[in-house]
Design a protein around this motif. Structure first.
Motif, PDB file in Angstrom:
ATOM      1  N   GLY A  68       0.937  -0.927   0.025  1.00 18.25           N
ATOM      2  CA  GLY A  68      -0.081  -0.067   0.013  1.00 18.25           C
ATOM      3  C   GLY A  68       0.898   1.436  -0.103  1.00 18.25           C
ATOM      4  O   GLY A  68       0.323   2.349  -0.090  1.00 18.25           O
ATOM      5  N   HIS A  69       2.333   1.133  -0.139  1.00 15.41           N
ATOM      6  CA  HIS A  69       3.260   2.448   0.000  1.00 15.41           C
ATOM      7  C   HIS A  69       4.274   2.259  -1.118  1.00 15.41           C
ATOM      8  O   HIS A  69       5.121   1.973  -0.741  1.00 15.41           O
ATOM      9  N   ASP A 162      10.424   0.758  13.510  1.00 17.46           N
ATOM     10  CA  ASP A 162       9.911   0.403  14.838  1.00 17.46           C
ATOM     11  C   ASP A 162       9.208  -0.931  15.118  1.00 17.46           C
ATOM     12  O   ASP A 162       8.033  -0.931  14.610  1.00 17.46           O
ATOM     13  N   PRO A 163       9.872  -1.991  15.354  1.00 23.92           N
ATOM     14  CA  PRO A 163       9.186  -3.311  15.226  1.00 23.92           C
ATOM     15  C   PRO A 163       7.972  -3.512  16.534  1.00 23.92           C
ATOM     16  O   PRO A 163       7.191  -4.324  16.149  1.00 23.92           O
ATOM     17  N   ASP A 164       8.030  -2.596  17.237  1.00 27.20           N
ATOM     18  CA  ASP A 164       6.933  -2.566  18.557  1.00 27.20           C
ATOM     19  C   ASP A 164       5.702  -1.769  18.343  1.00 27.20           C
ATOM     20  O   ASP A 164       4.942  -1.783  18.944  1.00 27.20           O
ATOM     21  N   ILE A 165       5.558  -1.189  16.914  1.00 30.54           N
ATOM     22  CA  ILE A 165       4.678  -0.281  16.864  1.00 30.54           C
ATOM     23  C   ILE A 165       3.358  -1.078  16.506  1.00 30.54           C
ATOM     24  O   ILE A 165       3.465  -2.210  15.859  1.00 30.54           O
ATOM     25  N   ASP A 170      -6.587  -4.508  10.073  1.00 32.43           N
ATOM     26  CA  ASP A 170      -7.335  -4.422   8.889  1.00 32.43           C
ATOM     27  C   ASP A 170      -6.062  -3.624   7.918  1.00 32.43           C
ATOM     28  O   ASP A 170      -5.499  -2.891   8.291  1.00 32.43           O
ATOM     29  N   SER A 171      -5.972  -4.339   6.680  1.00 29.36           N
ATOM     30  CA  SER A 171      -5.099  -3.901   5.813  1.00 29.36           C
ATOM     31  C   SER A 171      -5.267  -2.708   5.166  1.00 29.36           C
ATOM     32  O   SER A 171      -4.464  -1.676   4.488  1.00 29.36           O
ATOM     33  N   ASN A 172      -6.295  -1.938   5.448  1.00 28.41           N
ATOM     34  CA  ASN A 172      -6.925  -0.873   4.545  1.00 28.41           C
ATOM     35  C   ASN A 172      -6.528   0.395   5.778  1.00 28.41           C
ATOM     36  O   ASN A 172      -6.842   1.539   5.308  1.00 28.41           O
ATOM     37  N   ASN A 173      -6.366  -0.150   7.168  1.00 27.39           N
ATOM     38  CA  ASN A 173      -6.165   0.905   8.032  1.00 27.39           C
ATOM     39  C   ASN A 173      -5.163   0.638   8.963  1.00 27.39           C
ATOM     40  O   ASN A 173      -5.293   0.847  10.097  1.00 27.39           O
ATOM     41  N   ASP A 174      -3.928   0.127   8.460  1.00 27.74           N
ATOM     42  CA  ASP A 174      -2.672  -0.534   9.194  1.00 27.74           C
ATOM     43  C   ASP A 174      -2.070   0.654   9.614  1.00 27.74           C
ATOM     44  O   ASP A 174      -1.044   0.373  10.218  1.00 27.74           O
ATOM     45  N   GLN A 175      -2.233   1.823   9.159  1.00 31.40           N
ATOM     46  CA  GLN A 175      -1.209   3.052   9.656  1.00 31.40           C
ATOM     47  C   GLN A 175      -2.019   3.713  10.617  1.00 31.40           C
ATOM     48  O   GLN A 175      -1.797   4.790  11.192  1.00 31.40           O
ATOM     49  N   ASN A 176      -2.842   2.837  11.422  1.00 26.33           N
ATOM     50  CA  ASN A 176      -3.303   3.336  12.858  1.00 26.33           C
ATOM     51  C   ASN A 176      -3.153   2.266  13.590  1.00 26.33           C
ATOM     52  O   ASN A 176      -3.309   0.946  13.566  1.00 26.33           O
ATOM     53  N   SER A 177      -3.043   2.548  14.953  1.00 27.00           N
ATOM     54  CA  SER A 177      -3.104   1.646  16.052  1.00 27.00           C
ATOM     55  C   SER A 177      -4.469   1.451  16.955  1.00 27.00           C
ATOM     56  O   SER A 177      -5.119   0.642  17.339  1.00 27.00           O
ATOM     57  N   HIS A 262      -2.442   7.680  11.020  1.00 27.53           N
ATOM     58  CA  HIS A 262      -1.321   7.759  11.480  1.00 27.53           C
ATOM     59  C   HIS A 262      -1.311   8.088  13.025  1.00 27.53           C
ATOM     60  O   HIS A 262      -0.264   8.608  13.676  1.00 27.53           O
ATOM     61  N   ILE A 263      -2.380   7.528  13.721  1.00 24.96           N
ATOM     62  CA  ILE A 263      -2.439   7.546  15.282  1.00 24.96           C
ATOM     63  C   ILE A 263      -1.779   6.255  15.829  1.00 24.96           C
ATOM     64  O   ILE A 263      -2.369   5.119  15.743  1.00 24.96           O
ATOM     65  N   LEU A 264      -0.494   6.234  16.038  1.00 25.49           N
ATOM     66  CA  LEU A 264       0.076   5.142  16.313  1.00 25.49           C
ATOM     67  C   LEU A 264       0.786   5.143  17.736  1.00 25.49           C
ATOM     68  O   LEU A 264       1.136   6.279  18.427  1.00 25.49           O
ATOM     69  N   VAL A 265       0.875   3.777  18.571  1.00 27.32           N
ATOM     70  CA  VAL A 265       1.455   3.645  19.705  1.00 27.32           C
ATOM     71  C   VAL A 265       2.398   2.387  19.737  1.00 27.32           C
ATOM     72  O   VAL A 265       2.264   1.553  18.836  1.00 27.32           O
ATOM     73  N   ARG A 266       3.057   2.343  20.678  1.00 26.75           N
ATOM     74  CA  ARG A 266       3.889   1.288  21.005  1.00 26.75           C
ATOM     75  C   ARG A 266       3.221  -0.026  21.865  1.00 26.75           C
ATOM     76  O   ARG A 266       2.488   0.356  22.660  1.00 26.75           O
ATOM     77  N   LYS A 267       3.392  -1.188  21.509  1.00 27.56           N
ATOM     78  CA  LYS A 267       2.735  -2.431  22.332  1.00 27.56           C
ATOM     79  C   LYS A 267       3.159  -2.264  23.535  1.00 27.56           C
ATOM     80  O   LYS A 267       2.612  -2.439  24.628  1.00 27.56           O
ATOM     81  N   ALA A 268       4.455  -1.795  23.968  1.00 31.40           N
ATOM     82  CA  ALA A 268       5.045  -1.860  25.386  1.00 31.40           C
ATOM     83  C   ALA A 268       4.770  -0.615  26.211  1.00 31.40           C
ATOM     84  O   ALA A 268       4.644  -0.503  27.218  1.00 31.40           O
TER      85      ALA A 268
END
Length: 366
Positions: A68-69, A162-165, A170-177, A262-268
């Motif tokens: 998608g990019h 960052d592997p922890d993001i 949803d493949s159409n909305n994977d740029q959000n957490s 692009h509202i993203l957070v880390r799992k940790a």
């Protein structure tokens, strides 16, 4: 946490550290020019410096497309000395897969040449003490494993992957957490999550209230719209802008149709945001700034505001940007960069006036 107004801070440029390239250890032959103790760039952590060195000097070992990019390439990097050491210790060991490299934090996203402002954004993030953007450098590539346009098209911004993001499935909305509409975002701001309402209570999405003010401040200074205002509702976009070509602005009349991206957070640490895709708009004129980014924000981070008020942003950013040797040279050195920094400083002064006019408090995180 306590609050105060911006009147606490006084502009005193006489106390600003003077930028003198010859005083920065490391010389001009190093891609990342910073001493081991980071004395000249204390806003960078040791981890920041190590990641910048990997991004600037790592050899390309594997690559993958980003679904998608089409304009972005994911490239795994390895420092030459580490590669040689591993080969000597275990010459018969199978080469790590691309996925293995990325899970170990050895991957990068190589972006378009036009996205160079994302490197500037990383330095601004650290100088202001926000510490939410991912490390980024500007560099050229010469590896044969990369497509021709990546090795012959000029230096590109390279951002640490960052592997922890946390990404939505949803493949159409994977740029959000978290999926978040603009209406939900407004409710979240009013709920003051983590202060008045529990982080995981409705309408909160687990993100602390103070995080949105960091994001709004950062996006306003850089004029990043593709996060809080992806439909370009708060300013006049160019006819060639993606939001015009995709007819996004037609949705501005119905708030329920607007979504954040692009509202993203880390799992940790899911209560803190991570800032990605920060290229923004370096040439946005002052009479067309996007104030929609500031709507609903009722407080701002004290440290970042104190830097904006100090009159030291130019000298601090020049010291910081000098650490990235290729960015410094390609973008024209101190002379050209001063003009760019002054544009951001002007936006900062407009933001300070906005805070004063509304008597908005500042906060200090404990």
């Amino acid at each position: 946490m306590h609050s105060k107004t911006t009147d606490t801070f006084r502009k005193d440029s006489n106390k600003c550290p003077t930028f003198k390239p010859k005083n920065v250890p490391g010389g001009d032959d190093r891609r990342i020019r910073a001493s081991a103790d980071r004395r000249e760039v204390p806003w960078f952590s040791e981890d920041d410096i190590q990641k910048m060195k990997l991004l600037a000097g790592g050899e390309s070992v594997t690559k993958a497309r980003v679904p998608g990019h089409g304009q972005v390439l994911q490239v795994a990097l390895e420092m030459p000395d580490q590669k040689q050491t591993q080969q000597k210790k275990a010459p018969d060991t199978p080469t790590s897969s691309h996925t293995d490299h990325c899970h170990r934090g050895r991957c990068s996203l190589v972006k378009r040449t036009d996205d160079w402002f994302e490197v500037f954004a990383f330095h601004l993030d650290r100088v202001l003490g926000l510490n939410r953007a991912l490390p980024a450098v500007l560099r050229s590539f010469h590896s044969e494993i990369l497509p021709y346009r990546y090795t012959r098209g000029g230096p590109r911004p390279v951002v640490w992957w960052d592997p922890d993001i946390q990404h939505l499935e949803d493949s159409n909305n994977d740029q959000n957490s978290v999926p978040l509409s603009y209406v939900q975002y407004e409710k979240t701001l009013k709920a003051r999550c983590g202060i008045k309402t529990g982080l995981n209570e409705e309408p909160c999405v687990g993100v602390r209230h103070s995080e949105w003010s960091r994001l709004a401040l950062f996006d306003f200074l850089l004029q990043v719209n593709d996060r809080l205002d992806r439909y370009c509702c708060g300013f006049r976009p160019d006819p060639s802008d993606v939001c015009v070509e995709n007819l996004f602005q037609a949705r501005c009349g119905n708030t329920k149709d607007l979504l954040l991206v692009h509202i993203l957070v880390r799992k940790a640490d899911p209560s803190r945001l991570v800032f990605i895709d920060n290229a923004g708009r370096p040439l946005q004129p002052l009479d067309n700034l996007n104030f929609r980014l500031l709507q609903g924000i009722d407080q701002f981070p004290e440290r970042a505001i104190s830097v904006l008020q100090s009159g030291c942003l130019e000298s601090l950013l020049l010291r910081s940007l000098y650490a990235d040797g290729e960015f410094w040279d390609v973008r024209g050195g101190a002379g050209a960069l001063r003009a760019l920094i002054r544009t951001v400083e002007q936006r900062g002064q407009i933001l300070l006036q906005h805070i004063r006019d509304r008597q908005l408090p500042l906060y200090t995180d404990l």
